[in-house]
Motif scaffolding. Structure first.
Motif, PDB file in Angstrom:
ATOM      1  N   SER A 191       9.084  34.288  23.420  1.00  0.00           N
ATOM      2  CA  SER A 191       8.902  32.999  22.748  1.00  0.00           C
ATOM      3  C   SER A 191       7.511  32.434  23.013  1.00  0.00           C
ATOM      4  O   SER A 191       6.890  31.868  22.105  1.00  0.00           O
ATOM      5  CB  SER A 191       9.986  32.001  23.154  1.00  0.00           C
ATOM      6  N   LEU A 192       7.004  32.594  24.229  1.00  0.00           N
ATOM      7  CA  LEU A 192       5.631  32.154  24.515  1.00  0.00           C
ATOM      8  C   LEU A 192       4.647  32.923  23.659  1.00  0.00           C
ATOM      9  O   LEU A 192       3.734  32.344  23.060  1.00  0.00           O
ATOM     10  CB  LEU A 192       5.302  32.327  25.999  1.00  0.00           C
ATOM     11  N   ALA A 193       4.837  34.228  23.581  1.00  0.00           N
ATOM     12  CA  ALA A 193       3.936  35.067  22.779  1.00  0.00           C
ATOM     13  C   ALA A 193       3.942  34.633  21.317  1.00  0.00           C
ATOM     14  O   ALA A 193       2.879  34.467  20.709  1.00  0.00           O
ATOM     15  CB  ALA A 193       4.338  36.531  22.905  1.00  0.00           C
ATOM     16  N   MET A 194       5.129  34.435  20.765  1.00  0.00           N
ATOM     17  CA  MET A 194       5.226  34.042  19.360  1.00  0.00           C
ATOM     18  C   MET A 194       4.547  32.694  19.116  1.00  0.00           C
ATOM     19  O   MET A 194       3.791  32.541  18.156  1.00  0.00           O
ATOM     20  CB  MET A 194       6.698  33.987  18.923  1.00  0.00           C
ATOM     21  N   ARG A 195       4.800  31.728  19.984  1.00  0.00           N
ATOM     22  CA  ARG A 195       4.233  30.390  19.803  1.00  0.00           C
ATOM     23  C   ARG A 195       2.723  30.368  20.024  1.00  0.00           C
ATOM     24  O   ARG A 195       2.024  29.546  19.433  1.00  0.00           O
ATOM     25  CB  ARG A 195       4.926  29.405  20.728  1.00  0.00           C
ATOM     26  N   ALA A 196       2.208  31.274  20.868  1.00  0.00           N
ATOM     27  CA  ALA A 196       0.767  31.322  21.148  1.00  0.00           C
ATOM     28  C   ALA A 196       0.032  32.283  20.222  1.00  0.00           C
ATOM     29  O   ALA A 196      -1.197  32.367  20.266  1.00  0.00           O
ATOM     30  CB  ALA A 196       0.528  31.723  22.600  1.00  0.00           C
ATOM     31  N   GLY A 197       0.777  33.025  19.398  1.00  0.00           N
ATOM     32  CA  GLY A 197       0.143  33.972  18.486  1.00  0.00           C
ATOM     33  C   GLY A 197      -0.365  35.216  19.183  1.00  0.00           C
ATOM     34  O   GLY A 197      -1.442  35.727  18.868  1.00  0.00           O
ATOM     35  N   ALA A 198       0.418  35.708  20.130  1.00  0.00           N
ATOM     36  CA  ALA A 198       0.040  36.905  20.889  1.00  0.00           C
ATOM     37  C   ALA A 198       1.216  37.879  20.890  1.00  0.00           C
ATOM     38  O   ALA A 198       2.329  37.530  20.509  1.00  0.00           O
ATOM     39  CB  ALA A 198      -0.312  36.531  22.331  1.00  0.00           C
ATOM     40  N   ALA A 199       0.969  39.087  21.354  1.00  0.00           N
ATOM     41  CA  ALA A 199       2.034  40.074  21.516  1.00  0.00           C
ATOM     42  C   ALA A 199       2.734  39.837  22.849  1.00  0.00           C
ATOM     43  O   ALA A 199       2.108  39.370  23.814  1.00  0.00           O
ATOM     44  CB  ALA A 199       1.455  41.483  21.481  1.00  0.00           C
ATOM     45  N   ARG A 200       4.022  40.154  22.919  1.00  0.00           N
ATOM     46  CA  ARG A 200       4.752  40.008  24.181  1.00  0.00           C
ATOM     47  C   ARG A 200       4.088  40.827  25.283  1.00  0.00           C
ATOM     48  O   ARG A 200       4.001  40.402  26.437  1.00  0.00           O
ATOM     49  CB  ARG A 200       6.219  40.430  24.017  1.00  0.00           C
ATOM     50  N   GLN A 201       3.597  42.012  24.924  1.00  0.00           N
ATOM     51  CA  GLN A 201       2.936  42.878  25.908  1.00  0.00           C
ATOM     52  C   GLN A 201       1.693  42.209  26.488  1.00  0.00           C
ATOM     53  O   GLN A 201       1.335  42.451  27.648  1.00  0.00           O
ATOM     54  CB  GLN A 201       2.565  44.230  25.275  1.00  0.00           C
ATOM     55  N   THR A 202       1.040  41.363  25.712  1.00  0.00           N
ATOM     56  CA  THR A 202      -0.128  40.628  26.207  1.00  0.00           C
ATOM     57  C   THR A 202       0.304  39.644  27.286  1.00  0.00           C
ATOM     58  O   THR A 202      -0.350  39.531  28.330  1.00  0.00           O
ATOM     59  CB  THR A 202      -0.832  39.888  25.055  1.00  0.00           C
ATOM     60  N   GLU A 225       0.609  37.973  32.937  1.00  0.00           N
ATOM     61  CA  GLU A 225       1.401  37.587  34.104  1.00  0.00           C
ATOM     62  C   GLU A 225       1.219  38.557  35.265  1.00  0.00           C
ATOM     63  O   GLU A 225       1.300  38.154  36.422  1.00  0.00           O
ATOM     64  CB  GLU A 225       2.874  37.469  33.723  1.00  0.00           C
ATOM     65  N   ALA A 226       0.960  39.810  34.958  1.00  0.00           N
ATOM     66  CA  ALA A 226       0.761  40.819  36.002  1.00  0.00           C
ATOM     67  C   ALA A 226      -0.668  40.821  36.544  1.00  0.00           C
ATOM     68  O   ALA A 226      -0.979  41.560  37.475  1.00  0.00           O
ATOM     69  CB  ALA A 226       1.111  42.204  35.459  1.00  0.00           C
ATOM     70  N   GLY A 227      -1.536  40.006  35.949  1.00  0.00           N
ATOM     71  CA  GLY A 227      -2.925  39.953  36.391  1.00  0.00           C
ATOM     72  C   GLY A 227      -3.744  41.149  35.963  1.00  0.00           C
ATOM     73  O   GLY A 227      -4.781  41.439  36.534  1.00  0.00           O
ATOM     74  N   LYS A 228      -3.289  41.851  34.921  1.00  0.00           N
ATOM     75  CA  LYS A 228      -3.980  43.057  34.460  1.00  0.00           C
ATOM     76  C   LYS A 228      -4.863  42.806  33.250  1.00  0.00           C
ATOM     77  O   LYS A 228      -5.487  43.722  32.730  1.00  0.00           O
ATOM     78  CB  LYS A 228      -2.958  44.144  34.130  1.00  0.00           C
ATOM     79  N   TYR A 229      -4.922  41.560  32.793  1.00  0.00           N
ATOM     80  CA  TYR A 229      -5.650  41.257  31.564  1.00  0.00           C
ATOM     81  C   TYR A 229      -6.162  39.827  31.641  1.00  0.00           C
ATOM     82  O   TYR A 229      -5.446  38.934  32.097  1.00  0.00           O
ATOM     83  CB  TYR A 229      -4.701  41.431  30.375  1.00  0.00           C
ATOM     84  N   ALA A 230      -7.394  39.628  31.223  1.00  0.00           N
ATOM     85  CA  ALA A 230      -7.962  38.279  31.114  1.00  0.00           C
ATOM     86  C   ALA A 230      -8.002  37.931  29.629  1.00  0.00           C
ATOM     87  O   ALA A 230      -8.551  38.693  28.829  1.00  0.00           O
ATOM     88  CB  ALA A 230      -9.358  38.234  31.722  1.00  0.00           C
ATOM     89  N   PRO A 231      -7.429  36.809  29.246  1.00  0.00           N
ATOM     90  CA  PRO A 231      -7.347  36.476  27.820  1.00  0.00           C
ATOM     91  C   PRO A 231      -8.684  36.014  27.266  1.00  0.00           C
ATOM     92  O   PRO A 231      -9.574  35.604  28.015  1.00  0.00           O
ATOM     93  CB  PRO A 231      -6.347  35.316  27.802  1.00  0.00           C
ATOM     94  N   SER A 232      -8.794  36.059  25.955  1.00  0.00           N
ATOM     95  CA  SER A 232      -9.950  35.438  25.307  1.00  0.00           C
ATOM     96  C   SER A 232      -9.850  33.939  25.566  1.00  0.00           C
ATOM     97  O   SER A 232      -8.770  33.407  25.883  1.00  0.00           O
ATOM     98  CB  SER A 232      -9.928  35.710  23.802  1.00  0.00           C
ATOM     99  N   LEU A 233     -10.941  33.257  25.409  1.00  0.00           N
ATOM    100  CA  LEU A 233     -10.933  31.816  25.608  1.00  0.00           C
ATOM    101  C   LEU A 233      -9.993  31.133  24.617  1.00  0.00           C
ATOM    102  O   LEU A 233      -9.226  30.233  24.976  1.00  0.00           O
ATOM    103  CB  LEU A 233     -12.361  31.274  25.460  1.00  0.00           C
ATOM    104  N   GLU A 234     -10.003  31.613  23.384  1.00  0.00           N
ATOM    105  CA  GLU A 234      -9.125  31.047  22.354  1.00  0.00           C
ATOM    106  C   GLU A 234      -7.648  31.210  22.735  1.00  0.00           C
ATOM    107  O   GLU A 234      -6.872  30.255  22.662  1.00  0.00           O
ATOM    108  CB  GLU A 234      -9.398  31.716  21.012  1.00  0.00           C
ATOM    109  N   LEU A 235      -7.255  32.404  23.157  1.00  0.00           N
ATOM    110  CA  LEU A 235      -5.868  32.637  23.545  1.00  0.00           C
ATOM    111  C   LEU A 235      -5.502  31.810  24.771  1.00  0.00           C
ATOM    112  O   LEU A 235      -4.409  31.255  24.854  1.00  0.00           O
ATOM    113  CB  LEU A 235      -5.605  34.121  23.805  1.00  0.00           C
TER     114      LEU A 235
END
Length: 83
Positions: A34-45, A50-60
């Motif tokens: 639900s967070l992914a859908m509302r933020a316009g991202a993939a669940r895998q993102t 959350e696992a600290g394996k990815y830094a989001p774009s500023l927009e995301l």
């Protein structure tokens, strides 16, 4: 900052972007999906964030903070690599 030739520049701190997404998401009763859908991202993102394996774009990052209804600084922080 001095850009003259021969002048040494201080080293760049290669820290990392950390976050409180999981805790804030759980407090609000949101699933990763639900967070992914509302933020316009993939669940895998969201999983990777959350696992600290990815830094989001500023927009995301701003979209996630908005969905979580939390100040940007309470969702994301920069952790210095320097001791």
């Amino acid at each position: 900052m001095n850009d003259r030739p021969g002048q040494a520049r201080p080293p760049v701190d290669r820290g990392r972007v950390a976050n409180n997404i999981r805790a804030l998401r759980n407090q609000r009763g949101l699933t990763q999906k639900s967070l992914a859908m509302r933020a316009g991202a993939a669940r895998q993102t969201i999983v990777a964030l959350e696992a600290g394996k990815y830094a989001p774009s500023l927009e995301l990052a701003f979209r996630i903070a908005r969905v979580l209804e939390a100040p940007f600084e309470s969702v994301f922080r920069f952790e210095s690599a320097r001791a």
